[in-house]
Design a protein around this motif. Structure first.
Motif, PDB file in Angstrom:
ATOM      1  N   VAL A 540       1.313  -0.990   0.165  1.00 47.81           N
ATOM      2  CA  VAL A 540      -0.018  -0.001   0.230  1.00 47.81           C
ATOM      3  C   VAL A 540       1.152   1.034  -0.125  1.00 47.81           C
ATOM      4  O   VAL A 540       1.796   1.719   0.966  1.00 47.81           O
ATOM      5  N   PRO A 541       0.339   2.044  -0.500  1.00 45.98           N
ATOM      6  CA  PRO A 541       1.755   3.188  -0.789  1.00 45.98           C
ATOM      7  C   PRO A 541       1.185   4.614   0.012  1.00 45.98           C
ATOM      8  O   PRO A 541       0.279   4.305   0.421  1.00 45.98           O
ATOM      9  N   TYR A 612      -3.319   3.462  -8.441  1.00 46.28           N
ATOM     10  CA  TYR A 612      -3.359   2.098  -7.385  1.00 46.28           C
ATOM     11  C   TYR A 612      -5.029   2.588  -6.826  1.00 46.28           C
ATOM     12  O   TYR A 612      -5.702   1.131  -7.405  1.00 46.28           O
ATOM     13  N   ALA A 613      -5.198   3.864  -6.415  1.00 46.58           N
ATOM     14  CA  ALA A 613      -6.417   3.589  -6.025  1.00 46.58           C
ATOM     15  C   ALA A 613      -7.368   3.499  -7.345  1.00 46.58           C
ATOM     16  O   ALA A 613      -8.587   2.127  -6.489  1.00 46.58           O
ATOM     17  N   ALA A 614      -7.169   3.662  -8.192  1.00 48.07           N
ATOM     18  CA  ALA A 614      -8.436   3.234  -9.155  1.00 48.07           C
ATOM     19  C   ALA A 614      -8.182   1.276  -9.223  1.00 48.07           C
ATOM     20  O   ALA A 614      -9.175   1.383  -9.998  1.00 48.07           O
ATOM     21  N   ILE A 646      -1.330   6.254 -19.644  1.00 46.49           N
ATOM     22  CA  ILE A 646      -0.910   4.664 -20.506  1.00 46.49           C
ATOM     23  C   ILE A 646      -1.286   4.372 -19.062  1.00 46.49           C
ATOM     24  O   ILE A 646      -1.779   3.081 -18.745  1.00 46.49           O
ATOM     25  N   ALA A 647      -1.424   4.960 -17.594  1.00 40.41           N
ATOM     26  CA  ALA A 647      -2.154   4.505 -16.672  1.00 40.41           C
ATOM     27  C   ALA A 647      -3.429   4.067 -16.763  1.00 40.41           C
ATOM     28  O   ALA A 647      -4.010   3.351 -15.870  1.00 40.41           O
ATOM     29  N   GLU A 705       2.890   4.634 -12.290  1.00 37.09           N
ATOM     30  CA  GLU A 705       3.390   4.167 -10.477  1.00 37.09           C
ATOM     31  C   GLU A 705       4.256   2.838 -10.594  1.00 37.09           C
ATOM     32  O   GLU A 705       3.958   1.723 -10.988  1.00 37.09           O
ATOM     33  N   PRO A 706       4.492   2.969  -8.766  1.00 38.08           N
ATOM     34  CA  PRO A 706       5.328   1.552  -8.788  1.00 38.08           C
ATOM     35  C   PRO A 706       4.530   0.284  -8.899  1.00 38.08           C
ATOM     36  O   PRO A 706       5.245  -0.713  -9.558  1.00 38.08           O
ATOM     37  N   ASN A 707       3.707   0.579  -8.617  1.00 35.10           N
ATOM     38  CA  ASN A 707       2.380  -0.942  -8.517  1.00 35.10           C
ATOM     39  C   ASN A 707       1.987  -1.551  -9.669  1.00 35.10           C
ATOM     40  O   ASN A 707       2.205  -2.570 -10.026  1.00 35.10           O
TER      41      ASN A 707
END
Length: 813
Positions: A540-541, A612-614, A646-647, A705-707
């Motif tokens: 978890v960030p 991550y949240a999305a 992209i994300a 993002e990292p995740n």
């Protein structure tokens, strides 16, 4: 009927050759193999002799490809006939082959003794035609040293005489009347299935393509096929064969408990499936790892780690699926020489993996059957966590639960460990044995204190034993702060503590420290931090935890550090250290009902800036009963990242797949149809996106993002070229763009540098090698080196290449 093309029979012969090469190359994957290479149309590059190579269609190399080191080498020629398949082959048909083989024998005789050649070398002739009796008689006369009429023709042409000819003939083996190429093609498909979980139609074609390539000028530099080539042709690497390595804490200097011995004996005396239940902290994982020492001589134990140091809920670390469990355990058994390997494919479903896994259990069982006392143990530790992960991910049931419904051979035991109150989630059949692992006895508590170097009187031991509820983990936590026994007892208070009590005490101290830092108003914020940790998937960030709780990131980090162990901070993300901690958080702080809905309301605004949240939002909405809203935001593209395209596309595709499964399970088929149509349109776009990222890893820092990067790596969406170290190079480059993933990047970089070292050594020694690094591969390695270790190290590695034009070309990229 159309006349046969006169070229077709010749092509049939080529196909026969290539199909047989593909079949024999599968032998490189056998667990008990000594076969290390299969050469096509010649010999490996390590053999510089050209004698007889024109008749060597295939070579089988056992132990080594080097003539001096090989345990055995078989040279083989193939002859196939479509038009004359029933016509026996005569001495005239064998002449060219035997002449070439004899030349190879004479070349070997210059290096090795006749006895050595007789022991290690064979010359084989394989055909779909029968062998004429006259030809068989001729070979018999040559072997016996008889100069008869049958062998006269061959003696006139074969370039060996006397005793060398007789010794050579003894090494010749004729393999007649094998099935034709059409039958062999069907057999290749069947043989390939033995290594795969399902009937993958592409796999035989890929193997054939590998062999065909080796037979052409493209493969002229290296004719040998090795196991890595076969895996590469099947679309996997060694990493794919072991997708869920155990991540247990090391078990050192831990004595085997008497209750463990008792349970082990019950497992030996029982049958089929067993569930070992115990409360958190009693030592289920330790017991699982000690089972190998408690089984009868000759037994084999394989322990699967369902918890994975807390990563089992992470999208990048799933461990509950059939493709995770079956592949990991099957290939561990294969490495032990007990069964065929299991090569994963993306096309296989759970049923296929289960069927393939059970077939390998049967193989392993047969291997151990010679010893009537030996057992095969398959141990799934923390199986209840595996089932919880499957439910959370909306993926049906875990493989652990599926296996409980199966029946096994009498010398096989399936052992699952779980907490007592979660056993029912595994739906064990009524005849499943339920065994309980008891906590410490008083004598075990005394031994534990003695082993840790803690001096305690007999009354102190009794008091410590009572206050820690006999629980090994509670005792461990109580002793971590050190000090004499009277101080330890003072910290424990007057009432016995459970694991939950211990964790709660730690949390209370953390809350107290947080309140002292920011005042009483932060008490509610601490609860929000705990709720976020309880429901969000690891890793978890930290920023997301802070944003959902409405606190500073520093407070979240301080809170995690105050716990001194239960929470692990990995760069800028946090996860639970062990299962009891995670369970307590979920039970105590996991939001439900309106609280969950309010949490979702706080999370949704964060989706515009957090992939991550999305990504985690759909699962929470489903748990909150918001399926209609989930379908709506999925179809309308709401609550997606807006800071990079992209994300956005990556999360949107994941969400479409999740919403589609949820709609089907809820029998909302109209919504499912609409979602499926949209998913189909997005799939082609995602494929192009992954290709773009793979070719431009420097873009990852800007857009991912990292995740997301970890998920891309886990989904094998980042791949390189033909060189076996290439994949690691591109993964290292992609991971290195995020500072918090530096550890992962360093690991991948070490792998690719190891491959580079092996490749360089093979080049230096003139040995065969599997592909070569391209300028792009080298650039990916250097990009990772630059991000991880700085410009000086990067420049140093760039100068390592002997040929400066290589450094120049790579540096320009």
């Amino acid at each position: 009927m159309a006349p046969m093309n006169p070229v077709s029979p010749s092509r049939d012969g080529d196909q026969f050759h290539y199909i047989r090469g593909a079949q024999l190359s599968l032998g490189l994957l056998k667990p008990d193999r000594d076969l290390v290479a299969v050469s096509i149309e010649g010999v490996p590059s390590s053999d510089d002799s050209t004698a007889g190579v024109e008749v060597i269609d295939l070579g089988l190399f056992y132990g080594s490809t080097e003539l001096e080191k090989a345990r055995r080498i078989h040279y083989r020629q193939f002859k196939h006939s479509t038009l004359r398949s029933e016509e026996p082959m005569t001495s005239s048909d064998l002449k060219k082959t035997l002449v070439g083989f004899a030349e190879r024998y004479a070349s070997l005789a210059e290096k090795f003794s006749a006895a050595d050649i007789a022991d290690r070398f064979r010359f084989e002739f394989e055909t779909n035609r029968p062998i004429a009796q006259g030809a068989s008689n001729a070979l018999t006369e040559l072997r016996d040293g008889v100069e008869g009429a049958h062998s006269k023709y061959l003696r006139q042409h074969v370039p060996l005489k006397g005793e060398p000819l007789r010794k050579f003939a003894k090494l010749v083996r004729l393999i007649p009347s094998v099935p034709d190429f059409l039958t062999q093609r069907r057999m290749l498909t069947h043989d390939t299935r033995a290594y795969l979980p399902d009937a993958d139609r592409d796999a035989p074609l890929q193997l054939l393509n590998l062999v065909t390539t080796k037979a052409t000028s493209e493969g002229a530099s290296e004719r040998a096929i090795r196991d890595l080539d076969v895996l590469h042709a099947l679309g996997v690497s060694y990493d794919d064969l072991y997708p869920a390595e155990p991540r247990f804490d090391p078990v050192e200097n831990v004595l085997v408990r008497e209750p463990a011995r008792t349970l082990a004996q019950k497992i030996i005396d029982g049958s089929d499936s067993v569930i070992v239940q115990a409360d958190g902290g009693v030592g289920k994982s330790v017991f699982a790892q000690q089972l190998h020492s408690l089984m009868p001589h000759g037994s084999t134990v394989f322990v699967y780690d369902c918890f994975g140091a807390g990563s089992y809920r992470a999208l990048s670390g799933y461990r509950h699926r059939a493709r995770d469990v079956a592949v990991q355990i099957a290939n561990e058994m294969s490495s032990a020489g007990l069964c065929d390997p299991l090569i994963p494919t993306t096309k296989a479903d759970d049923t296929a993996f289960c069927r393939a896994f059970l077939a390998r259990i049967d193989q392993a069982s047969e291997q151990l059957a010679a010893n009537p006392d030996a057992l095969l143990l398959i141990v799934l530790d923390a199986a209840d966590n595996s089932e919880a992960a499957a439910r959370e991910a909306g993926q049906g049931h875990s493989f652990a639960r599926m296996l409980l419904q199966e029946r096994f051979p009498k010398n096989v035991r399936l052992v699952l460990t779980a907490r007592p109150h979660r056993v029912e989630t595994l739906a064990p059949p009524s005849d499943t044995a339920l065994l309980e692992l008891s906590p410490f006895s008083e004598s075990e508590t005394a031994r534990n204190l003695e082993q840790r170097g803690v001096t305690a009187t007999s009354p102190e031991v009794k008091e410590f034993h009572r206050l820690t509820s006999n629980n090994p983990r509670v005792q461990s936590v109580a002793l971590e702060q050190g000090g004499p026994m009277r101080d330890v007892l003072g910290r424990l208070g007057t009432a016995p503590l459970t694991v939950e009590d211990t964790i709660q005490a730690l949390l209370k101290r953390a809350v107290s420290n947080a309140k002292q830092t920011g005042g009483s108003a932060e008490a509610e914020q601490i609860d929000q931090i705990c709720s976020a940790l309880a429901i969000l998937r690891p890793f978890v960030p930290l920023k997301l935890v802070a944003d959902t709780a409405g606190v500073s990131e520093g407070l979240v980090r301080s809170f995690a550090n105050d716990l001194k162990g239960p929470l692990l901070i990995r760069e800028n993300a946090v996860q639970f250290r062990d299962e009891p901690t995670e369970h307590w958080f979920q039970e105590t702080f996991g939001p439900q009902g309106d609280t969950l809905s309010h949490f979702i309301d706080r999370l949704r605004p964060l989706t515009t800036n957090s992939a991550y949240a999305a990504a985690v939002l759909p699962q929470m909405m489903l748990e909150a009963g918001q399926l209609e809203e989930l379908v709506e935001i999925t179809l309308e593209g709401k609550a997606l990242p807006t800071n990079n395209e992209i994300a956005r596309r990556d999360v949107e595709m994941q969400r479409l797949q999740f919403a589609l499964k949820a709609a089907i399970q809820a029998e909302r088929f109209k919504d499912a149809t609409t979602l499926a149509m949209k998913a189909g349109g997005n799939a082609a776009v995602e494929e192009r996106q992954q290709l773009l990222i793979g070719e431009n890893t420097d873009l990852a820092a800007r857009f991912l993002e990292p995740n997301q990067i970890l998920e891309m790596i886990s989904r094998r969406e980042v791949s390189g070229g033909d060189w076996m170290g290439s994949d690691y190079a591109y993964r290292a480059a992609l991971l290195s763009v995020q500072p918090e993933l530096a550890g992962d990047a360093s690991k991948e970089l070490r792998f690719t540098q190891s491959w580079l070292g092996q490749w360089a050594a093979m080049i230096r020694d003139g040995k065969e090698h599997i592909g070569s690094p391209t300028d792009e591969d080298r650039a990916a390695m250097l990009f990772a080196e630059l991000n991880i270790n700085g410009a000086d190290r990067c420049a140093s590695h760039l100068r390592h290449w002997t040929h400066r034009e290589v450094s120049f070309r790579t540096g320009r990229l």
